[in-house]
Design an enzyme around this catalytic site. Structure first.
Site, PDB file in Angstrom:
ATOM      1  N   LYS A   1       0.834  -1.206   0.000  1.00 41.48           N
ATOM      2  CA  LYS A   1       0.000   0.000   0.000  1.00 41.48           C
ATOM      3  C   LYS A   1       0.876   1.267   0.000  1.00 41.48           C
ATOM      4  O   LYS A   1       0.626   2.220  -0.746  1.00 41.48           O
ATOM      5  CB  LYS A   1      -0.909  -0.022   1.228  1.00 41.48           C
ATOM      6  CG  LYS A   1      -1.522   1.294   1.587  1.00 41.48           C
ATOM      7  CD  LYS A   1      -2.622   1.685   0.618  1.00 41.48           C
ATOM      8  CE  LYS A   1      -2.951   3.143   0.751  1.00 41.48           C
ATOM      9  NZ  LYS A   1      -4.289   3.492   0.414  1.00 41.48           N
TER      10      LYS A   1
ATOM     11  N   CYS B   1      -3.160  10.926   1.640  1.00 41.52           N
ATOM     12  CA  CYS B   1      -2.448   9.655   1.456  1.00 41.52           C
ATOM     13  C   CYS B   1      -1.086   9.834   0.824  1.00 41.52           C
ATOM     14  O   CYS B   1      -0.068   9.447   1.392  1.00 41.52           O
ATOM     15  CB  CYS B   1      -3.303   8.748   0.584  1.00 41.52           C
ATOM     16  SG  CYS B   1      -4.993   8.689   1.167  1.00 41.52           S
TER      17      CYS B   1
HETATM   18  N1  SAJ Z   1      -1.268  15.270  -8.624  1.00 39.20           N
HETATM   19  C1  SAJ Z   1      -0.364  16.029  -9.387  1.00 39.20           C
HETATM   20  N2  SAJ Z   1      -0.061  15.620 -10.645  1.00 39.20           N
HETATM   21  C2  SAJ Z   1      -0.594  14.482 -11.192  1.00 39.20           C
HETATM   22  C3  SAJ Z   1      -1.504  13.710 -10.420  1.00 39.20           C
HETATM   23  C4  SAJ Z   1      -1.819  14.130  -9.131  1.00 39.20           C
HETATM   24  O1  SAJ Z   1       0.141  17.066  -8.926  1.00 39.20           O
HETATM   25  O2  SAJ Z   1      -0.269  14.193 -12.352  1.00 39.20           O
HETATM   26  C5  SAJ Z   1      -1.624  15.705  -7.251  1.00 39.20           C
HETATM   27  C6  SAJ Z   1      -3.103  16.013  -7.070  1.00 39.20           C
HETATM   28  O3  SAJ Z   1      -3.408  17.328  -7.500  1.00 39.20           O
HETATM   29  C7  SAJ Z   1      -3.266  15.824  -5.580  1.00 39.20           C
HETATM   30  C8  SAJ Z   1      -2.283  14.691  -5.250  1.00 39.20           C
HETATM   31  O4  SAJ Z   1      -1.400  14.633  -6.358  1.00 39.20           O
HETATM   32  O5  SAJ Z   1      -2.865  16.998  -4.866  1.00 39.20           O
HETATM   33  C9  SAJ Z   1      -2.916  13.332  -5.035  1.00 39.20           C
HETATM   34  O6  SAJ Z   1      -4.003  13.090  -5.935  1.00 39.20           O
HETATM   35  P1  SAJ Z   1      -4.276  11.674  -6.639  1.00 39.20           P
HETATM   36  O7  SAJ Z   1      -5.455  11.792  -7.510  1.00 39.20           O
HETATM   37  O8  SAJ Z   1      -3.027  11.178  -7.258  1.00 39.20           O
HETATM   38  O9  SAJ Z   1      -4.558  10.652  -5.431  1.00 39.20           O
HETATM   39  P2  SAJ Z   1      -5.529  10.616  -4.111  1.00 39.20           P
HETATM   40  O10 SAJ Z   1      -4.741  11.161  -2.971  1.00 39.20           O
HETATM   41  O11 SAJ Z   1      -6.884  11.180  -4.363  1.00 39.20           O
HETATM   42  O12 SAJ Z   1      -5.731   9.005  -3.928  1.00 39.20           O
HETATM   43  C10 SAJ Z   1      -4.588   8.142  -3.843  1.00 39.20           C
HETATM   44  C11 SAJ Z   1      -4.784   6.976  -4.831  1.00 39.20           C
HETATM   45  N3  SAJ Z   1      -3.530   6.250  -4.951  1.00 39.20           N
HETATM   46  C12 SAJ Z   1      -2.940   6.043  -6.161  1.00 39.20           C
HETATM   47  O13 SAJ Z   1      -3.397   6.449  -7.202  1.00 39.20           O
HETATM   48  C13 SAJ Z   1      -1.668   5.244  -6.161  1.00 39.20           C
HETATM   49  C14 SAJ Z   1      -5.911   6.055  -4.346  1.00 39.20           C
HETATM   50  O14 SAJ Z   1      -6.021   4.900  -5.181  1.00 39.20           O
HETATM   51  C15 SAJ Z   1      -5.642   5.605  -2.895  1.00 39.20           C
HETATM   52  O15 SAJ Z   1      -6.699   4.764  -2.404  1.00 39.20           O
HETATM   53  C16 SAJ Z   1      -5.583   6.866  -2.032  1.00 39.20           C
HETATM   54  O16 SAJ Z   1      -4.468   7.675  -2.502  1.00 39.20           O
HETATM   55  C17 SAJ Z   1      -5.378   6.412  -0.583  1.00 39.20           C
HETATM   56  O17 SAJ Z   1      -6.349   6.460   0.189  1.00 39.20           O
HETATM   57  O18 SAJ Z   1      -4.277   5.958  -0.244  1.00 39.20           O
END
Ligand code: SAJ
Length: 415
Positions: A210, A264
């Site tokens: 995870k 996360c």
């Molecule tokens: N972000 C960027 N650039 C990108 C993608 C995301 O700057 O290209 C930023 C987003 O704006 C945000 C952060 O990253 O601030 C996280 O967003 P996210 O959409 O990547 O993820 P979360 O936090 O909503 O959810 C993640 C997911 N994990 C993965 O994709 C590996 C989700 O599947 C998990 O269940 C969740 O964390 C968790 O609960 O751990």
């Protein structure tokens, strides 16, 4: 083996409540436990205390059928799921206070043969610690050979907020047992609602898997964020650069932004760093690169503001990512608070189409206002775009009357 029919879920938050509701609508009688009386009260009435699409339907159905109850007290069951927060301390080490409290809360009612599942995202070996905390309270739970009679497993959640009720059913899951029997029993329980593959392993591998998933994403976002700094220095448009590089069949660079938010991705990598400080060099650096991005954005805003002592700054977006109303751990929100403090005689116009009022720490600052996109664009000297909400993508700077010199676009939608 007969299927388990009773479960106690400790922690009725973003993961515990959906899990309780989906079990309770799939043949399991569930008792939910939370320390917050208001949460217990709402859940008992079938009311969801936070925003999550489709959860309300599952919850009200389960409460009406009598298969889901809630209280502040733990009840005996065949299976226990611990879904409590695992934050980190100021020194970035994991804070397992809530996990320990949950383990100690279920200890008095545990019967031999019970299954205890840790769902909270946890540092390596936390499931083993749960077993130790419980055996310290209940030394009687061993057989004639001294082997524990309670089974322990880790089953990390991987659902994306906003899609939880779908992803609970469709995502593959990793189940790690302290023993193979524990893993198999946990798989039997999750099989009641999960259509994805359920992959069995040991508890420590499941814990690390995870953390690794979220660290993988953090490292990849850090790469994009680092490119944005390098490109700016060299006078290159980073969005065009990434778009071009991604035409390579084996290259898929993510998007830079104002930093990484949410509960996360900005937290979990620190658990790996804490577990292996001298080895997790790339993972630590990625965290540092992403955490440093808001300060870089503030520097860009300062350049655009120039010598004005009372600038009006429009900040577009407060959420932690596009098209959600979730403002928790959001870099945009930190940047807005910092702008208000750095320009005490200026004004910050925060535009967030998904909220009706500012979060408290911004509402408390006299020079921050919640504004509409059009109003902010008309009044601002500088516009900093922090979140690529659809609402902002739908407009162009020309339509809004904002000259390019006044824009700091951290998401590249107007670049
Ligand atoms: N972000 C960027 N650039 C990108 C993608 C995301 O700057 O290209 C930023 C987003 O704006 C945000 C952060 O990253 O601030 C996280 O967003 P996210 O959409 O990547 O993820 P979360 O936090 O909503 O959810 C993640 C997911 N994990 C993965 O994709 C590996 C989700 O599947 C998990 O269940 C969740 O964390 C968790 O609960 O751990």
């Amino acid at each position: 083996m007969t299927a388990m029919t009773t479960a106690t879920v400790v922690g009725l938050g973003y993961i515990g409540l959906p899990t309780a509701a989906i079990l309770a609508t799939n043949g399991v009688t569930v008792h939910g436990v939370d320390v917050n009386e208001s949460v217990v009260d709402q859940v008992s009435r079938g009311v969801v205390p936070f925003v999550e699409p489709d959860l309300g339907g599952f919850l009200s159905q389960a409460v009406a059928a009598g298969t889901l109850t809630a209280s502040t007290a733990v009840k005996p069951a065949e299976a226990y799921i611990l879904a409590v927060p695992t934050p980190f301390h100021e020194d970035l080490s994991p804070d397992l206070t809530y996990v320990k409290a949950a383990a100690e809360a279920i200890a008095p009612v545990l019967q031999p043969g019970a299954l205890v599942i840790l769902e909270s995202t946890s540092p390596p070996r936390t499931t083993e610690k749960v077993a130790e905390w419980i055996s310290a309270k209940r030394p009687d739970l061993v057989d004639a050979d001294g082997a524990p009679t309670v089974l322990f497993a880790h089953c990390p959640e991987r659902v994306l907020p906003g899609r939880i009720m779908t992803e609970l059913v469709t995502n593959d899951r990793i189940v790690g047992g302290i023993t193979a029997e524990a893993a198999q029993r946990a798989k039997d329980l999750y099989s009641t609602f999960c259509d994805g593959e359920i992959l069995l392993t040991d508890a420590t591998t499941a814990e690390l898997a995870k953390l690794v998933e979220n660290s993988y994403r953090d490292v990849n976002i850090a790469f994009a964020n680092e490119l944005s700094l390098i490109s700016d220095e060299l006078g290159v448009n980073v969005w065009e650069l990434i778009e071009l590089a991604n035409h390579h069949p084996r290259v898929n660079i993510l998007q830079p932004g104002p930093g990484v938010g949410g509960h996360c991705i900005a937290v979990d990598p620190w658990f790996i760093v804490d577990a292996a400080p001298s080895l997790a060099r790339l993972i630590r650096t990625a965290r540092e690169v992403n955490d440093a991005k808001p300060e870089w954005v503030l520097g860009k805003v300062a350049d655009a503001v120039g010598t004005s002592s009372a600038p009006v700054i429009a900040a577009l977006g407060l959420a932690f990512k596009p098209d959600v109303d979730d403002l928790r751990e959001s870099p945009a929100r930190k940047i807005v608070a910092e702008l208000a403090d750095r320009y005490p005689t200026g004004t910050v116009l925060a535009v967030e189409p998904h909220v009706e009022e500012l979060p408290r720490e911004l509402a408390n600052r006299k020079n921050v206002e919640l504004a509409t996109l059009e109003d902010a664009a008309a009044r601002a000297d500088v516009v900093v775009l922090l979140v690529d909400h659809r609402h902002f993508r739908a407009a162009t700077p020309e339509q809004l009357g904002i000259e390019p010199m006044r824009i700091v676009d951290t998401k590249g939608i107007w670049a």
